[in-house]
Every structure is written in C-alpha cells, then in structure tokens.
Write an enzyme that holds these catalytic residues in place. Structure first.
Site, PDB file in Angstrom:
ATOM      1  N   THR A  40      13.037  14.671-132.327  1.00  4.68           N
ATOM      2  CA  THR A  40      13.474  14.959-133.790  1.00  4.68           C
ATOM      3  C   THR A  40      13.465  16.351-134.144  1.00  4.68           C
ATOM      4  O   THR A  40      14.164  16.965-134.987  1.00  4.68           O
ATOM      5  CB  THR A  40      12.682  14.071-134.738  1.00  4.68           C
ATOM      6  OG1 THR A  40      11.406  14.506-134.648  1.00  4.68           O
ATOM      7  CG2 THR A  40      12.807  12.805-134.528  1.00  4.68           C
ATOM      8  N   SER A 134       2.394  22.804-121.545  1.00  2.00           N
ATOM      9  CA  SER A 134       1.610  24.040-121.074  1.00  2.00           C
ATOM     10  C   SER A 134       2.577  25.345-121.121  1.00  2.00           C
ATOM     11  O   SER A 134       2.190  26.277-121.231  1.00  2.00           O
ATOM     12  CB  SER A 134       1.318  23.769-119.427  1.00  2.00           C
ATOM     13  OG  SER A 134       2.652  23.228-118.752  1.00  2.00           O
ATOM     14  N   ASP A 180       6.811  22.297-129.968  1.00  2.30           N
ATOM     15  CA  ASP A 180       5.561  22.701-129.085  1.00  2.30           C
ATOM     16  C   ASP A 180       5.044  23.807-129.326  1.00  2.30           C
ATOM     17  O   ASP A 180       3.653  23.987-129.502  1.00  2.30           O
ATOM     18  CB  ASP A 180       6.083  22.604-127.478  1.00  2.30           C
ATOM     19  CG  ASP A 180       6.638  21.254-127.322  1.00  2.30           C
ATOM     20  OD1 ASP A 180       6.333  20.222-128.049  1.00  2.30           O
ATOM     21  OD2 ASP A 180       7.216  21.098-126.059  1.00  2.30           O
TER      22      ASP A 180
END
Length: 394
Positions: A40, A134, A180
């Site tokens: 989203t 990561s 993120d």
C-alpha cells in the site's frame, strides 16, 4: 555479539581493516516487520510496521579525501570495496555496497558535494532474504553515518528515510515505497508506526498485546523473481490508477473506499490490473480497521484482518508463494493463533503471526514441524520485539 561487547568487537575489527586513529563512531539501524498494510505504501495508502531489535550496525570514520572504503563482516570474502565519491556508479559486482553508494549519490543530489569520504565497517544480524528490510536498514544507516561523520546540516530522520528510498529507487532499481526506510528511521520501542504514506503523517501506537506475541517465521526461501515482479506490481497499479482517472479525479488508489472501488472497478480495462488495485484498496481499508481494533483492545479482530490480508496477497496480488502459504495455513490451524500472513515484499521470506504466549511451544511444534514434513526445509522462528529506530551507539 551483543551489547557493549558487540560495539567494542566491531571497533576492534574496524581498526584491523582500516587502521586505528581518528574519531571512530558506532551506529545502528533496525530492520522492520510490517504488521499489516502490504504493498500500500507506493499506492498512497496506510501501513503499520514496527522497527525490530535486529538490524545493521556500522562503525565509521571520516576520511581526509573523497574515497569510500567499505567492508562487511557478513561478506568477508568480498574484502574492502573502494570507490570515489566522484565516480558513484552502480555495479552488480559490488553487491551490498551499492546501497551505500546510492545513499551518497542521493545526499549529493539533495545538498551538494559531500565534504569527505568515509571508512565504514558493517555488521548485520537480520536473516538474509527474510523480507525484514535489511536493505532499508543499510540505507538509513549509511545516511545517518554520513550525516554525523561528515557534519551534514538540516537532515532529519524523515529526510534520511526519503534519501534511502531514493537510493533504492533510482540507484539500485527497486521501485519500493517509503515504508521500510521510514520504519527503520522512526521506530520506537514497544510501538508500531501508523503511517499515511500519502502525506507522511504518522503516530506511534503501543503494541503491548496483553499476553500475545508477534512471531516471525522465516520460510528460508526467496524466489528470484522478487525484484522484477515487485516492479511489475507497481506498474500494474499505476496502469489501474490511470484507467480510474478517466472516470474519477483521484490522486492514488489509497483514496478509495471499498464501496467506491466496487463502483469504479469496471473502468480498469485489464483484469489482472483490476485485481492488483482491489488488493491495494482493500488492504488500505484493512489497515485502518486493524489499527482501530488494536487501539480498542480487540485482538481477535486484528488477527482476522491479518488472515484476510494474506488471502488477498495470495489471490489478488499474487506475491505469496507455496512455502509462505503453507506457513500461514499451518498457523491458522494451530490453537492460540489469532492471525497470520506473509509480510514484506513477498515471493518468500517471513510470515508474521499473533500467538498467545501460552501457545508458543505448540506453535513452534506444529508450524515448524509441519513445514519440515511438507517441504523438507527447516524454517526459523523469532519472537519479535519492537525496538527504537536509527541512532548512534555511544
């Protein structure tokens, strides 16, 4: 490695690789798990991630020239990778260092020529390929190190998230949204971040879950199509949005309610693009309802929304895979599990589950055991803790 010993050990390794002297400083940026709100973030919707206590550490020192010297404890065979700030070019052979180079390029595009280079040693404890960001942790870490070691003014944590996203989009070619990097930069211990990716308005929401734990299970598979398929999903959503704009003035799919989508969906000419858009719209609505349920203490409702999210990712967005489908199904069959779904970009990686504490042993036995019997693979289990965002370790 843990705690103070970790910092001292990393500094010792830094001196082995780069020599002693100068001001050597240590930094950390976490990975993240997204509780709900998948795919989203590049569709103008809401997400609900939390930073983890696992992540990436960096030890660094300012140089007197414009060289970058980069070394990873996790990839020792690569040795020290060197480049000039005047020649920041993506090279697949340079592996993880492209993320650092990309951040330096984005910083220069934002604020002018960097005043100096850096020596940087990296160590991470996020499992590779698990979908726990990561790469975003490394990008935020690199930006933080550059800001602090090179004395770059006027760069906030939100700026570091945006710079990391720019590096991943433009330098590394992965067209991710902001979630993120934002979670890595802005995390808070014991909280998840309720983020409107359209406006970057956010709030921290307490996730002490009354005897329920957040459990990650790593399938230990990562299918090679993840980057190309991720970019393809984004393109399909953009195509759906373009079709919808022929009949309604909207800025993003995240602006639509479920009812509005049902009314307008026939305007999307391609059936696959229509399913991608359906996921983006309904996943955004699920995220809004999930945060409401959590704040109201209705954990069963929160768990049901996780299950619905997985089904949508499996059927409409097609970013699940047989291994993560199996992990979710095994979790759904286990008493004491409130909900479970794939988390992250997809095509492998981890599931996230809400598990009652008294059922953790049963969950481990049934999910890991069932996965082993059905696939011949060993999955890995982590009980997640929500941690703080990127910071210097003093």
């Amino acid at each position: 490695m843990s705690g103070v010993m970790q910092t001292e050990e990393l500094k010792r390794l830094f001196c082995e690789k780069f020599g002693g002297g100068g001001e050597i400083r240590c930094f950390f940026a976490p990975g993240r798990v997204n509780l709900i709100g998948e795919h989203t973030d590049y569709n103008g919707g809401h997400v609900f991630p939390c930073a983890l206590t696992m992540g990436t550490w960096g030890v660094g020192r300012r140089r007197d020239d414009r060289r970058l010297r980069l070394y990873s404890v996790n990839v020792p065979q690569q040795g020290v990778v060197e480049c000039s700030l005047d020649e920041l070019v993506y090279d697949a052979r340079d592996g993880w260092t492209n993320y650092v180079k990309g951040v330096c390029r984005a910083l220069e595009q934002r604020g002018g020529v960097l005043p100096a280079g850096m020596d940087v040693l990296i160590y991470g404890n996020l499992p590779g390929g698990a979908g726990l960001s990561s790469s975003a942790a490394l990008e935020v870490l690199a930006g933080l190190m550059a800001r602090e070691l090179l004395g770059l003014p006027g760069i906030s944590l939100t700026d570091l998230a945006l710079i990391g996203q720019q590096a991943e989009n433009e330098f590394c070619g992965m067209h991710c949204g902001i979630m993120d990097q934002f979670a890595s930069a802005m995390g808070r211990r014991g909280c998840a971040i309720f983020l409107d990716t359209n406006t970057l308005e956010y709030k921290h929401v307490d996730i002490h879950l009354q005897g329920v734990r957040i459990v990650l299970v790593n399938s230990r598979v990562k299918h090679s199509l993840v980057n190309s398929a991720y970019n393809e999903r984004r393109r399909q959503c953009e195509e759906a949005l373009a079709d919808l704009r022929r009949v309604r003035k909207i800025g993003s799919l995240g602006e639509l309610s479920g009812a509005e989508f049902e009314e307008l969906q026939d305007a999307i000419r391609d059936e696959t693009c229509r399913r991608r858009a359906r996921h983006a719209v309904y996943e955004n609505q699920r995220t809004l309802r999930a945060v409401e349920a959590l704040e109201a203490g209705d954990l069963p409702a929160f768990g049901r929304l996780l299950n619905e999210s997985h089904v949508s990712l499996r059927d409409d967005y097609e970013t699940s895979c047989p291994e993560t489908d199996l992990l979710a199904e095994l979790a759904w069959e286990t008493p004491g599990v409130l909900g479970s779904r794939i988390t992250g970009g997809g095509f492998g990686g981890c599931t996230v589950s809400l598990v009652e504490e008294e059922s953790l042993a049963l969950f481990r036995e049934q999910v890991l055991g069932g996965y082993r019997r059905r696939t011949g693979r060993e999955a890995e289990l982590y009980v997640a803790e929500a941690g703080d965002g990127a910071r210097e370790i003093l």
